[in-house]
Each structure stands twice: as C-alpha cells, then as structure tokens.
Write a protein that holds these residues in place. Structure first.
Motif, PDB file in Angstrom:
ATOM      1  N   GLY A  71      42.922  24.597  44.561  1.00  0.00           N
ATOM      2  CA  GLY A  71      42.456  25.302  45.742  1.00  0.00           C
ATOM      3  C   GLY A  71      43.403  25.106  46.906  1.00  0.00           C
ATOM      4  N   GLY A  72      43.737  26.187  47.585  1.00  0.00           N
ATOM      5  CA  GLY A  72      44.635  26.087  48.720  1.00  0.00           C
ATOM      6  C   GLY A  72      44.032  25.370  49.905  1.00  0.00           C
ATOM      7  N   ASP A  73      42.698  25.240  49.914  1.00  0.00           N
ATOM      8  CA  ASP A  73      42.006  24.573  51.022  1.00  0.00           C
ATOM      9  C   ASP A  73      41.335  23.299  50.532  1.00  0.00           C
ATOM     10  N   ASP A  74      41.922  22.649  49.526  1.00  0.00           N
ATOM     11  CA  ASP A  74      41.362  21.419  48.965  1.00  0.00           C
ATOM     12  C   ASP A  74      41.568  20.267  49.943  1.00  0.00           C
ATOM     13  N   GLY A  75      40.458  19.744  50.470  1.00  0.00           N
ATOM     14  CA  GLY A  75      40.529  18.629  51.402  1.00  0.00           C
ATOM     15  C   GLY A  75      40.375  17.273  50.749  1.00  0.00           C
TER      16      GLY A  75
ATOM     17  N   GLU B 210      30.951  32.225  37.616  1.00  0.00           N
ATOM     18  CA  GLU B 210      32.151  32.480  36.820  1.00  0.00           C
ATOM     19  C   GLU B 210      33.124  33.373  37.581  1.00  0.00           C
ATOM     20  N   ASP B 211      34.375  32.947  37.605  1.00  0.00           N
ATOM     21  CA  ASP B 211      35.387  33.645  38.391  1.00  0.00           C
ATOM     22  C   ASP B 211      36.603  33.900  37.509  1.00  0.00           C
ATOM     23  N   ALA B 212      36.952  35.165  37.348  1.00  0.00           N
ATOM     24  CA  ALA B 212      38.096  35.527  36.520  1.00  0.00           C
ATOM     25  C   ALA B 212      39.398  34.963  37.059  1.00  0.00           C
ATOM     26  N   ALA B 213      39.442  34.632  38.349  1.00  0.00           N
ATOM     27  CA  ALA B 213      40.653  34.073  38.930  1.00  0.00           C
ATOM     28  C   ALA B 213      40.992  32.725  38.322  1.00  0.00           C
TER      29      ALA B 213
ATOM     30  N   ALA C 155      55.793  25.531  33.251  1.00  0.00           N
ATOM     31  CA  ALA C 155      54.735  25.052  34.141  1.00  0.00           C
ATOM     32  C   ALA C 155      54.327  26.182  35.072  1.00  0.00           C
ATOM     33  N   GLU C 156      53.054  26.548  35.036  1.00  0.00           N
ATOM     34  CA  GLU C 156      52.521  27.611  35.876  1.00  0.00           C
ATOM     35  C   GLU C 156      51.580  27.008  36.911  1.00  0.00           C
ATOM     36  N   VAL C 157      51.685  27.488  38.130  1.00  0.00           N
ATOM     37  CA  VAL C 157      50.806  27.043  39.209  1.00  0.00           C
ATOM     38  C   VAL C 157      50.013  28.235  39.717  1.00  0.00           C
ATOM     39  N   VAL C 158      48.694  28.083  39.775  1.00  0.00           N
ATOM     40  CA  VAL C 158      47.817  29.100  40.344  1.00  0.00           C
ATOM     41  C   VAL C 158      47.131  28.480  41.551  1.00  0.00           C
ATOM     42  N   THR C 159      47.373  29.030  42.728  1.00  0.00           N
ATOM     43  CA  THR C 159      46.737  28.554  43.947  1.00  0.00           C
ATOM     44  C   THR C 159      45.646  29.536  44.345  1.00  0.00           C
ATOM     45  N   LEU C 160      44.453  29.023  44.559  1.00  0.00           N
ATOM     46  CA  LEU C 160      43.314  29.844  44.954  1.00  0.00           C
ATOM     47  C   LEU C 160      43.157  29.774  46.471  1.00  0.00           C
ATOM     48  N   PRO C 161      43.510  30.831  47.194  1.00  0.00           N
ATOM     49  CA  PRO C 161      43.440  30.789  48.656  1.00  0.00           C
ATOM     50  C   PRO C 161      42.021  30.489  49.138  1.00  0.00           C
ATOM     51  N   ASP C 162      41.926  29.648  50.136  1.00  0.00           N
ATOM     52  CA  ASP C 162      40.648  29.328  50.789  1.00  0.00           C
ATOM     53  C   ASP C 162      39.674  28.586  49.875  1.00  0.00           C
TER      54      ASP C 162
ATOM     55  N   HIS D 130      37.969  21.810  46.723  1.00  0.00           N
ATOM     56  CA  HIS D 130      38.237  20.950  45.578  1.00  0.00           C
ATOM     57  C   HIS D 130      37.431  21.326  44.342  1.00  0.00           C
ATOM     58  N   VAL D 131      36.177  21.742  44.531  1.00  0.00           N
ATOM     59  CA  VAL D 131      35.323  21.991  43.366  1.00  0.00           C
ATOM     60  C   VAL D 131      35.308  23.444  42.919  1.00  0.00           C
ATOM     61  N   LYS D 132      35.899  24.344  43.678  1.00  0.00           N
ATOM     62  CA  LYS D 132      35.881  25.758  43.313  1.00  0.00           C
ATOM     63  C   LYS D 132      36.431  26.016  41.904  1.00  0.00           C
TER      64      LYS D 132
END
Length: 294
Positions: free
Chosen positions: A225-229, A272-275, A250-257, A260-262
């Motif tokens: 998560g991009g907003d992981d505190g 369920e989120d396809a992202a 190595a692939e990185v997927v960042t989930l904006p906003d 940590h638990v998203k």
C-alpha cells in the motif's frame, strides 16, 4: 426472536471499519471475513500436525477436482507475536478457488520464541508440504511461498536465506516463487519495539532477506500500500532492486492510498479486489504454469 444472517455487504462495511483496529492489533482473528466465505468450490483438511510442538499444526485448502494443482504455503502476519491459522480461512479459500492448494501453518510466536524459531517452524511446514501435498491434490514441483506483513518477511527469508529450508532437508530449488503483501524486509537496525524483542539478540543485517539474495533466487511479486503507515512502502522496491541485481525477476505493485491491511483484505470475499488478486494469480501462473482444470 429469529436472527437474520449478516449480509455480505454488511460484513464488508464492518470489515472496512475494522481496518484500523486490525492494523493496531496485528491482524487478529478475522471472524467477519471468514463469515462471508461460501462452502462452494473448495475442500479443507485442518489441524494437521507437521512436527512436534504446540504450534506445529497446519490447515490445507484445495480446489475441488483431481489436480494436480500448484501449491502456495501462506504465512500470516501479526508482528511475530499474534495470529492463528484458523483466522485466515478466507485466504485459503480465495486461493483454492483460483486453483491453488493452499497450506496455512501456525508457527512459534513471541514471547514463547524469537528469531529464528518461527523460520525453523516455517521450514518444517514447507518440508511437510513437499512430502504430503500430493495427497491433497497438489504438485510439489510447483510450490510458492506467500505471506502478509510479518508473514511476508517469514516467507521471504525462507525463499532467499537457504539456511532454513536446507536444515529441514528441502532442496535448494524447491521454492519456485515468492509473493509478499505489505512485507517488512528492512528491519535492521531495530527501530520498532517488537523487532527489538524478537530479533534484538542478533545485531547484524543478516536478519534481512535481501542480504541473502543470490543468482537463481525465486522470482517475486511484491504488493504494498502506498499509504502504509505500519511498514514503509519503500521495503518492496528495496527487495526488488536486490533481486534484479542478481538477474531475478521482481515485480512491484503499489496500491495508491492503501494502508497496511488493504492487500490482505482484498483477498476476502466481501472486499475482493482485482487490483490484488489478478496480479497474484497472473504472476503465480506465469511462474508455476496454468492451474489444473477444476
């Protein structure tokens, strides 16, 4: 008075509202998410002993069908001091429905143990999986490790620090892929109380997975998560860079906003989120091969 069942929409709202509490509690039992799991499309075997000791038990979730299916060993998070395999039924079911036999082991937690005991437990669970997973429709030649938070750290260490699986008799090439959700891969020097408690007796960066990356290391998908505190999002690209330096995908997927638990909640039926699910399935199939027909 007749009680009405809780709707999936209601469960989803409650689970979202509980997100901050889950972060603070280190992923305590996710009762609401398990309550939304349908009984269709999967089978399970629970409470299997994989070694001596009170925490060495695991659950297996498998797709319906004959297989053989690719295999994922999932390690839950909880800051190395909380967690229980039964709380993650929704993860086992989500992956089973995508065609993966999924193994979820318990492991030693603080204060009963500290590094590297939970890695020794994890290695024993992987060894059990290789020996027995064919009995559950799995293909031991197509094995991936996956985890969330502290569990992602555990999985990464097993994938890249060959001491632990080697000591358990697991061949060096047994793990074909690693998927990490919100993983803390940079933990030294110890700036968080739980890391001082669990790792403080080891004063070097050998506790970090990137220090053990070698040519031929398993490819990785790192979702954060991009907003992981709770865990700095920079952990994912740092590990990815170490892997790429030795020629490993190595692939990185960042989930904006996303916090940590998203990435974990995105595997649950009501949220369920396809992202998250789509790149996980695509990555695993690209490395392990297509899932068997169900």
């Amino acid at each position: 008075m007749t009680r009405r069942p809780i709707s999936r929409r209601r469960i989803g709202r409650l689970a979202l509202a509980a997100g901050a509490a889950l972060t603070a509690a280190g992923c305590s039992p996710l009762v609401l998410l398990n309550a939304a799991v349908s009984s269709q499309g999967w089978l399970s075997t629970t409470g299997v002993r994989y070694g001596a000791g009170p925490r060495r038990r695991l659950d297996v979730y498998r797709p319906r069908g004959v297989g053989p299916f690719s295999v994922v060993v999932w390690f839950y998070g909880g800051g190395w001091d909380s967690g229980e395999r039964g709380g993650y039924e929704f993860v086992g079911v989500a992956l089973a429905r995508q065609g993966f036999v999924t193994v979820i082991p318990d492991y030693t937690l603080s204060p009963d143990g500290r590094y590297p005991e939970f890695l020794e437990d994890g290695a024993a669970a992987v060894a059990w999986t290789l020996e027995h997973i064919a009995e559950h429709g799995g293909d031991p030649a197509r094995l991936a490790l996956m985890g969330h938070s502290a569990g992602a750290y555990n999985a990464a260490m097993l994938a890249y620090d060959r001491r632990w699986l080697g000591a358990a008799g697991v061949p060096a090439d047994a793990v074909k892929a690693f998927v990490g959700l919100s993983g803390p891969y940079e933990i030294f020097p110890y700036t968080v109380a739980i890391t001082r408690t669990v790792f403080g007796h080891v004063q070097d960066d050998g506790v970090e997975p990137m220090t053990h990356v070698e040519p031929g290391a398993p490819p990785a998908l790192l979702i954060h998560g991009g907003d992981d505190g709770t865990v700095d999002p920079r952990n994912a690209p740092t590990l990815a860079e170490a892997l790429r330096r030795v020629g490993t995908r190595a692939e990185v997927v960042t989930l904006p906003d996303a916090g940590h638990v998203k990435p974990l909640l995105a595997l649950s039926p009501p949220l369920e989120d396809a992202a998250v699910l789509r790149p996980v399935v695509a990555f695993l199939e690209s490395v392990l091969g297509p899932t068997a027909p169900r």
